[in-house]
Scaffold this active site. Sequence first.
Site, short mmCIF file in Angstrom:
data_model
loop_
_atom_site.label_atom_id
_atom_site.label_comp_id
_atom_site.label_asym_id
_atom_site.label_seq_id
_atom_site.Cartn_x
_atom_site.Cartn_y
_atom_site.Cartn_z
N THR A 203 0.86 -1.19 0.00
CA THR A 203 0.00 0.00 0.00
C THR A 203 0.90 1.23 0.00
O THR A 203 1.98 1.21 0.60
CB THR A 203 -0.87 0.00 1.28
OG1 THR A 203 -1.83 -1.04 1.15
CG2 THR A 203 -1.58 1.32 1.51
N ARG A 231 -14.97 -6.05 -0.50
CA ARG A 231 -14.37 -5.68 0.79
C ARG A 231 -13.66 -4.33 0.67
O ARG A 231 -12.96 -4.07 -0.30
CB ARG A 231 -13.37 -6.76 1.21
CG ARG A 231 -12.60 -6.45 2.50
CD ARG A 231 -11.26 -5.81 2.23
NE ARG A 231 -10.43 -5.71 3.43
CZ ARG A 231 -9.28 -5.04 3.47
NH1 ARG A 231 -8.84 -4.41 2.40
NH2 ARG A 231 -8.58 -4.98 4.57
N VAL A 232 -13.86 -3.47 1.64
CA VAL A 232 -13.17 -2.18 1.65
C VAL A 232 -12.33 -2.11 2.92
O VAL A 232 -12.82 -2.43 4.01
CB VAL A 232 -14.18 -1.01 1.60
CG1 VAL A 232 -13.47 0.32 1.75
CG2 VAL A 232 -14.97 -1.04 0.30
N ASP A 234 -9.10 0.09 5.24
CA ASP A 234 -9.00 1.39 5.92
C ASP A 234 -8.54 2.51 4.99
O ASP A 234 -8.81 3.69 5.24
CB ASP A 234 -8.00 1.29 7.08
CG ASP A 234 -6.61 0.87 6.60
OD1 ASP A 234 -6.52 -0.08 5.79
OD2 ASP A 234 -5.62 1.50 7.01
N THR A 254 -0.92 2.01 6.81
CA THR A 254 -0.84 0.78 6.03
C THR A 254 -0.82 -0.39 6.99
O THR A 254 -0.14 -0.35 8.01
CB THR A 254 0.42 0.74 5.14
OG1 THR A 254 0.52 -0.59 4.59
CG2 THR A 254 1.70 1.05 5.89
N GLY A 257 -6.24 -3.82 7.39
CA GLY A 257 -7.25 -2.77 7.39
C GLY A 257 -8.38 -2.94 8.38
O GLY A 257 -8.87 -1.95 8.94
N1 ASP Z 1 -4.48 -1.29 4.71
C1 ASP Z 1 -4.67 -1.99 3.47
C2 ASP Z 1 -6.02 -2.65 3.50
O1 ASP Z 1 -6.37 -3.22 4.50
C3 ASP Z 1 -3.62 -3.01 3.20
C4 ASP Z 1 -2.20 -2.62 3.55
O2 ASP Z 1 -1.94 -1.48 3.87
O3 ASP Z 1 -1.31 -3.46 3.50
O4 ASP Z 1 -6.69 -2.65 2.50
#
Ligand code: ASP
Length: 340
Positions: A203, A231-232, A234, A254, A257
């Site tokens: 990310t 799916r969404v 953070d 990151t 999430g």
């Molecule tokens: N935070 C991101 C999510 O959950 C994934 C990541 O940052 O590695 O979509």
Amino acid sequence: MPRLLVLLLLSTLASHARDLGRPHGLVIHGGAGVIARSTMTPEREAEYRARLAEALNAGYAVLERGGASLEAVTAAINVMEDSPLFNAGKGAVFNADGICELDASIMDGRTQAAGAVAGVHHIKNPINLARDVMLKSPHVMMVGDGAEKFARGLSYELVPNEYFQTDWRREQLKKAQAKEKDGKERTAAIPDDYFTRTLRWGTVGCVALDQAGNLAAGTSTGGMTNKKFGRVGDAPIIGAGTYANNATCAVSATGWGEFFIRVGVARDIAAQMEYKGTALRDAAAATIAKVGRLGGDGGVIALDAAGNYTFEFNSPGMYRAARLSNQPSVVAIYGDEATR
Ligand code: ASP
């Protein structure tokens, strides 16, 4: 020249000179997770460092010429979205349906304006569309087909989903799905889930401070490998993955999430500063500790209006870099690398 005009001119020049002397710069991340020397080749490591430096310099160039922090955030993130190394734009991870589904958000610390998109499949640079949701719509967040319809209305060129897809991310999906078939899939309630921890790094995010003293933050991602369709995470949620307020700080997160949403990570850091006067670094450390106590992992980058910044993470590594006008620049990957 009339006296008033001269005075006005002098005061404009003085304020411009003041701005030029102010600390300015940016901090970026390219994801946190299980990033170990044992699984990295020297060539690949060099590629990551080079791309982080390129993103950093793209954003810094905007700030050096007096550009706005929002513009620097977009410029830095675009470099990482366009690189297949990161889990954002090209090179994003695959969802359970075998396609890339992208999320992004951005926030202006001066006005508290914000924009976000989630679940888009054809937007080459999702952070640009998040910015346009903020600037050109009355909304903060748009999702899926509707967000893409909005993009078409703004004459965005939509790209086929194949543009984002890369072989190594497809391999990661295969591994995750094979493990799932083995009956070893865990839910988010169980922290030692193999693939949620290991197959998602990349990310991208940026926090920036411009010469006028304005903060901005942005985050862009493909989410997590094998995530369920729709799916969404953070990253597109203001207050979880992204937050900016000149009065406190700018944050981009990151990590896993689901935990970052439940903690409200980005806003939690700003809130400690706002309500308790906590210093930036202490606030970020306390919030990441909360994520850890719930069983989540990941990290944040955070920057305040005085130019103090921090990298805070509880995973083995985080792709990260910073360039501030009054401090030496850093580019780092592993948790044990000194960054100060
Ligand atoms: N935070 C991101 C999510 O959950 C994934 C990541 O940052 O590695 O979509």
